[in-house]
Write a protein that holds these residues in place. Sequence first.
Motif, short mmCIF file in Angstrom:
data_model
loop_
_atom_site.label_atom_id
_atom_site.label_comp_id
_atom_site.label_asym_id
_atom_site.label_seq_id
_atom_site.Cartn_x
_atom_site.Cartn_y
_atom_site.Cartn_z
N GLY A 242 -9.02 16.59 -1.63
CA GLY A 242 -10.01 15.56 -1.93
C GLY A 242 -10.33 14.74 -0.68
O GLY A 242 -9.53 14.69 0.25
N GLU A 243 -11.49 14.10 -0.68
CA GLU A 243 -11.89 13.27 0.46
C GLU A 243 -12.09 11.83 0.00
O GLU A 243 -12.91 11.57 -0.87
CB GLU A 243 -13.19 13.80 1.07
CG GLU A 243 -13.82 12.91 2.13
CD GLU A 243 -12.88 12.64 3.29
OE1 GLU A 243 -12.49 13.59 3.98
OE2 GLU A 243 -12.53 11.47 3.51
N SER A 244 -11.28 10.92 0.57
CA SER A 244 -11.40 9.49 0.25
C SER A 244 -11.31 9.21 -1.25
O SER A 244 -11.89 8.23 -1.71
CB SER A 244 -12.71 8.90 0.79
OG SER A 244 -12.89 9.21 2.14
N ALA A 245 -10.63 10.08 -1.99
CA ALA A 245 -10.47 9.84 -3.43
C ALA A 245 -9.26 8.93 -3.60
O ALA A 245 -8.18 9.24 -3.13
CB ALA A 245 -10.24 11.16 -4.15
N TYR A 280 -6.67 8.47 7.42
CA TYR A 280 -7.88 9.12 7.93
C TYR A 280 -7.76 10.64 7.79
O TYR A 280 -6.65 11.17 7.64
CB TYR A 280 -8.17 8.70 9.36
CG TYR A 280 -7.05 8.93 10.33
CD1 TYR A 280 -7.05 10.02 11.18
CD2 TYR A 280 -5.96 8.06 10.39
CE1 TYR A 280 -6.02 10.24 12.07
CE2 TYR A 280 -4.93 8.26 11.27
CZ TYR A 280 -4.96 9.35 12.11
OH TYR A 280 -3.93 9.55 12.98
N THR A 281 -8.91 11.31 7.83
CA THR A 281 -8.99 12.71 7.44
C THR A 281 -8.11 13.66 8.24
O THR A 281 -7.36 14.45 7.67
CB THR A 281 -10.46 13.19 7.52
OG1 THR A 281 -11.24 12.31 6.73
CG2 THR A 281 -10.60 14.61 6.99
N THR A 282 -8.19 13.59 9.58
CA THR A 282 -7.47 14.59 10.37
C THR A 282 -5.97 14.55 10.07
O THR A 282 -5.35 15.59 9.87
CB THR A 282 -7.71 14.39 11.88
OG1 THR A 282 -7.58 13.01 12.18
CG2 THR A 282 -9.09 14.86 12.30
N SER A 444 -5.61 14.18 -2.49
CA SER A 444 -6.59 13.58 -1.58
C SER A 444 -6.00 13.41 -0.19
O SER A 444 -4.79 13.30 -0.03
CB SER A 444 -7.03 12.23 -2.12
OG SER A 444 -8.11 11.73 -1.37
N ASP A 445 -6.89 13.39 0.83
CA ASP A 445 -6.39 13.20 2.20
C ASP A 445 -5.95 11.76 2.45
O ASP A 445 -5.04 11.49 3.20
CB ASP A 445 -7.43 13.67 3.24
CG ASP A 445 -8.76 12.91 3.18
OD1 ASP A 445 -9.02 12.20 2.19
OD2 ASP A 445 -9.55 13.05 4.14
N HIS A 446 -6.60 10.80 1.77
CA HIS A 446 -6.26 9.38 1.89
C HIS A 446 -7.07 8.65 0.83
O HIS A 446 -7.87 9.28 0.14
CB HIS A 446 -6.59 8.84 3.29
CG HIS A 446 -7.99 9.17 3.71
ND1 HIS A 446 -9.09 8.52 3.21
CD2 HIS A 446 -8.46 10.13 4.54
CE1 HIS A 446 -10.18 9.06 3.71
NE2 HIS A 446 -9.84 10.05 4.52
N GLY A 447 -6.92 7.33 0.74
CA GLY A 447 -7.68 6.57 -0.24
C GLY A 447 -8.92 5.93 0.38
O GLY A 447 -9.46 6.45 1.35
N MET A 457 -14.32 1.44 3.35
CA MET A 457 -13.98 2.74 3.89
C MET A 457 -12.45 2.88 4.09
O MET A 457 -11.71 2.45 3.23
CB MET A 457 -14.72 3.01 5.21
CG MET A 457 -16.19 2.68 5.20
SD MET A 457 -17.20 3.92 4.40
CE MET A 457 -17.18 5.15 5.68
N HIS A 458 -12.04 3.48 5.20
CA HIS A 458 -10.61 3.74 5.39
C HIS A 458 -10.33 3.81 6.88
O HIS A 458 -11.22 3.59 7.68
CB HIS A 458 -10.25 5.06 4.72
CG HIS A 458 -11.09 6.20 5.17
ND1 HIS A 458 -12.22 6.61 4.49
CD2 HIS A 458 -11.03 6.99 6.26
CE1 HIS A 458 -12.80 7.62 5.13
NE2 HIS A 458 -12.10 7.88 6.22
N GLY A 459 -9.08 4.10 7.25
CA GLY A 459 -8.79 4.30 8.67
C GLY A 459 -7.96 3.20 9.31
O GLY A 459 -7.70 3.25 10.50
ZN LIG Z 1 -10.92 11.76 4.76
#
Ligand SMILES: [Zn+2]
Length: 540
Positions: A242-245, A280-282, A444-447, A457-459
């Motif tokens: 998942g992405e940012s879920a 974050y995604t990576t 998910s990759d992160h929230g 957003m996130h990060g």
């Molecule tokens: Zn992400």
Amino acid sequence: MMEFLHKLSEMKKGLIRPLSLFSFSCIVSIGTLFLYNLPFFNYVANNSNESVGGKIFLLASLVVIMLVLNFMMAYLVMFLMRIVGRVLLAILALINATAVYFIFTYSVMIDSTTIGNVFNTRYSEASGFFSWSLWLFIFVFGLLPALYCLFQPVIYGKVKKLGIYCGSSLAVVLVIASMNISQTLWISQHDTELGGLLQPWSYLVNTCRIISFSHDEQAEEIKLPDGQITDDEKAVVVLVIGESARKANFQLYGYERETNPLLSQQEDLKVYQATSCATYTTAGTKAILEPENSDDLYEMLPNYAFRTGVDVSWRTSNWGEPPIHIDEYLTDSELSEQYPDENKNYDGILIKGIRDRIESSPKNKVLIVLHTSTSHGPKYADKYPKEFEVYKPVAKNVEEGEKNIGMLINAYDNTIRYTDFLLDSLINTLRAMEEWNSAMIFISDHGESLGENKMFMHGLPMRLAPKVQYEIPFFVWTSKGFRDYKPTSSKQDAPEGELPAVLEQHYIFHSVLNLLSIQSPAYKKDFDIFQVKDDGERQH
Ligand SMILES: [Zn+2]
């Protein structure tokens, strides 16, 4: 023509009085401080635990140090590089303005992660950030100062002066730094945040760091010891990243809105409490695919399964994954060439034709990874087909949502409704394939932040990040009789044979190895959510 140019330059001389390099550098230095570094001082003022007097002294010291350093930078750059120096100062002004805009608007810090994400972001996604207010901000705080740096006439003076100014600047910095020696501990505890708010140093230093990191990462991934497949039962695992879920907006986790009307009706869905290893995604994607938490690059799950003889397919509408070396890597646009009738703008394209793909596999073990982007900001409302717009009205993007958080949450919740639909269809497809043992894993990759404490957003670095940026959904469906789950303990310090109350992303690698019957020295049974199928049964 020549005459015209001459007149123009005469006019310019008349209008703009030439300045000494000393005065010019002072102006650049003061401008840099006021235009681009207020968030830095705001952070110091809010986070220093000094008394009022101590705080003022610390702030005053930092102001002087920064003024002197910026002065020295401007003076050196201009004196040594002349016209190139002007161009550099102008470029810095433009980037400074952009950085400050993002710090203000999204509460980000410009650390090595943010810079890495900038380099890893595709234009199509980054363009979601461009808006009129960004351009206006860049015009006023970036372009106008840049023009000033380019066109203000300057009298450069002698080398001797350069020596005197730089020497006395360094002396001032040293004296003030030594007066603040007691602050060293506080500064080192907050170095990431302070560095992340300091322009232009935040992105200059962190860009260098990223370049040296990515240089290291070019290194071969570390191969895991060979494994082997121990049975020939037909088994398929679909791993959905998942992405940012974020967990908080899933009905499955108690959210009051019905964002999972379909999944909450699914039988045999196992729902886990989980946190991501990064925001974050990576890093999040790497943690899902690697065997253990590591700064090194180990052989990733798809690569390892592929090398062991599993039929592996990667389907993506996202990016930022670690290096994948398999035969079938399909982007959303490549999938849309195969399935022209499906809308390629939405993640439905990723599950298109998946049953045929699995059933036509020449192998008995199949792993399909879907790297989705369903809840990726800042334009949540663009990520789902119109019929999934259940919660209205929606904000077009995060900027609009800042003025109306409810509209932003509506758009985000619609992405979760769409996720619900996609995962439910996937499970129904797998269930219908009676010849196969099958599993669907969603993690998910992160929230994501949706305006709590003015964050979006996130990060953020993990130790500053709010829970919503790292509390993630993690749930699993398996066909009947595929594998048994281990019991989950109520405590984090779980007894032997039980799972801790909250899981993290490294459970995926080992659980998938189990599902695909891969026996390997790299397998860790403590990081497997399933019971190991006993050997007697496996060898029959
Ligand atoms: Zn992400």
